[in-house]
Design an enzyme around this catalytic site. Structure first.
Site, PDB file in Angstrom:
ATOM      1  CD  GLU A  51      -2.951  -1.106   2.323  1.00  0.00           C
ATOM      2  OE1 GLU A  51      -2.870  -0.202   3.167  1.00  0.00           O
ATOM      3  OE2 GLU A  51      -3.856  -1.956   2.346  1.00  0.00           O
ATOM      4  CD  GLU A 110      -3.518  -5.655   3.958  1.00  0.00           C
ATOM      5  OE1 GLU A 110      -4.361  -4.795   4.317  1.00  0.00           O
ATOM      6  OE2 GLU A 110      -2.302  -5.491   4.065  1.00  0.00           O
TER       7      GLU A 110
END
Ligand code: IFM
Length: 477
Positions: free
Chosen positions: A181, A382
């Site tokens: 991320e 995720e």
């Protein structure tokens, strides 16, 4: 970017058929070093930006830190045994940079590497595929002190660190993720400052984003040089961005936020260029003078897999000069150049993070990556939700979290049927952990952690997920 907002189908699970996933689908769960390891000052580890940030009063809710976290550093054996009991096929974890290369430069710390060697061996011994992430936000503090990610040299330091880890673990780890991320590292860390290192400057955020991607490209090359057989990828957090109405100004607001949230990373990584409209939006923030010849070729070094983290959707509207400022557009902002775009809530069910539950958004996101960007295998690295849990008679019945997983797995299956080469899914998270600026007040785990006793209790969602893995799919409901 998607069509104007309409409330998604969420929540109630009725008349759902059984679904089987493709053979070999990789079922996993994920965690990250600073969120679970603890042992912050043991085994030669030195501070990262998150140690400094969490120890700074007012930065993390209730002053929580990752000093002890889930004490995973000392409980590696029993934690892996629990993963095996749940039947996980893969475990995605991150390596703590300041544990294996204290200070972020110089030689490796043998004791730090040994911890990960033991973890990987324990996983392999239980037939669990290790999935290693090199950077999940814990930059060594000395590298921040000389400029952090807005400084170009940090990218080169990251590639050196990648080589150290590949030399030590490349013989036993097949799947490598460079960054987790990068949007959060860049825009929350250097834009809004709600994440470490807590700086707030739009131009620095943009530079950080570029240098994170440059570090990624250099690390991919370093990993390939060290281990030609490694399967290498990156994980980006993506959101469908929906205009609140069909009004051209709302549609333009969605284009801008989609540029910053998604295309800022997808385009350089997978197409080797920054989108022209995004560069125009950012013109008042930066002249992109930090981008040097050859950077975009490095950033777009070919990959083997792409990881997608998915949680929710953004619904946005044009700036409204008469409206009260919403938290998202109070300066400092994580949306440089588009600070005044309004984030709209639609009254649909939300998680304890106040994030809208939107399973169809996962289909949209996966299809977009595949149809607009790449034929590479995709993995959901995720996906999950925070809810308030209660321990009753030693059990945690987390029906909300279970329904969230169920809905998103059905969405993942729908994406596969639509032609997306989705090869695996990692639930976030294996266990409750340090949720960054929210400390331990938000619980994302399938396994409940009592932070006083460190007792782990698999919640209903964990038992349910074990059954999903066993059947390689979902039962009828
Ligand atoms: O806990 C985080 C994780 O570290 C990165 N992705 C989002 C999760 C939930 O906020």
């Amino acid at each position: 970017m998607s069509n104007p907002a309409s409330p998604p189908a969420v929540g109630v699970v009725v008349d759902r058929p059984p679904l089987t996933f493709p053979p070999g689908f990789l079922w996993g769960a994920a965690t990250a070093a600073y969120q679970i390891e603890g042992a912050a000052a043991e085994g030669g580890r030195t501070p990262s930006i998150w140690d400094t940030f969490s120890h700074t009063p007012g930065r993390v809710v209730e002053g929580h830190t990752g000093d002890v976290a889930c004490d995973h550093y000392h409980r590696l054996g029993s934690d892996v045994a629990l993963m095996a009991e749940l039947g996980l096929k893969s475990y995605r974890f991150s390596v703590s940079w300041p544990r294996v290369q204290p200070g972020g430069t110089g030689p490796a710390n043998a004791e730090g590497l040994d911890f990960y060697r033991r973890l990987v061996d324990e996983l392999l011994g239980h037939g669990i595929e290790p999935w290693l992430t090199l950077y999940h936000w814990d930059l060594p503090q000395p590298l921040e002190d000389v400029g952090g990610w807005p400084a170009r040299d940090t990218a080169a330091r990251f590639a050196d660190y990648a080589t150290l880890v590949a030399d030590a673990l490349g013989d036993r780890v097949r799947y490598w993720t460079t960054l987790n991320e990068p949007w959060c590292s860049a825009f929350l860390g250097y834009g809004s400052g709600v994440h470490a290192p807590g700086r707030s400057d739009g131009a620095d955020a943009v530079r950080a984003g570029h240098h994170l991607m440059l570090g990624h490209g250099l690390a991919v090359q370093a990993l390939r040089a060290a281990r030609p057989t490694a399967e290498v990828g990156v994980t980006v957090n993506l959101y469908p961005v929906t205009p609140a109405s069909e009004a051209p100004a709302d549609v333009d607001a969605a284009r801008r936020i989609d540029g910053l949230a998604n295309r800022f990373f997808l385009d350089p990584l997978l197409r080797g260029s920054y989108p022209a409209d995004l560069m125009a939006d950012l013109a008042k923030v930066t002249d992109f003078g930090h981008v040097r010849d050859g950077d975009l070729a490095t950033i777009s070094t070919p990959l083997d897999v792409v990881g997608v983290n998915y949680y929710s959707r953004h619904v946005v509207a044009a700036p409204d000069p008469d409206a009260e400022p919403e938290p998202y557009w109070r300066a400092p902002s994580c949306w440089p150049g588009s600070e005044d775009v309004r984030f709209v809530t639609r009254g649909v069910p939300v998680t304890d993070m106040n994030w809208e539950i939107d399973a169809p958004g996962l289909v949209e996101t996966l299809r977009r990556v595949h149809e607009e960007y790449t034929d590479l295998p995709l993995y959901v690295t995720e996906n999950g939700s925070a809810f308030v849990d209660e321990v009753v008679d030693g059990q945690v019945d987390d029906a909300d979290r279970l329904a969230y997983f169920d809905a998103h797995l059905r969405a993942a299956h729908e994406a596969i049927e639509a032609g997306v080469p989705l090869r695996g899914y990692f639930a976030w998270s294996l266990m409750d952990n340090f949720e960054w600026a929210w400390g331990y007040t938000k619980r994302f785990g399938m396994v409940h952690v009592d932070y006083d006793s460190q007792v782990r209790i698999p919640k209903s969602s964990a038992r349910w997920y074990a059954e999903v893995i066993r059947r390689n799919g979902l039962a009828a409901q």
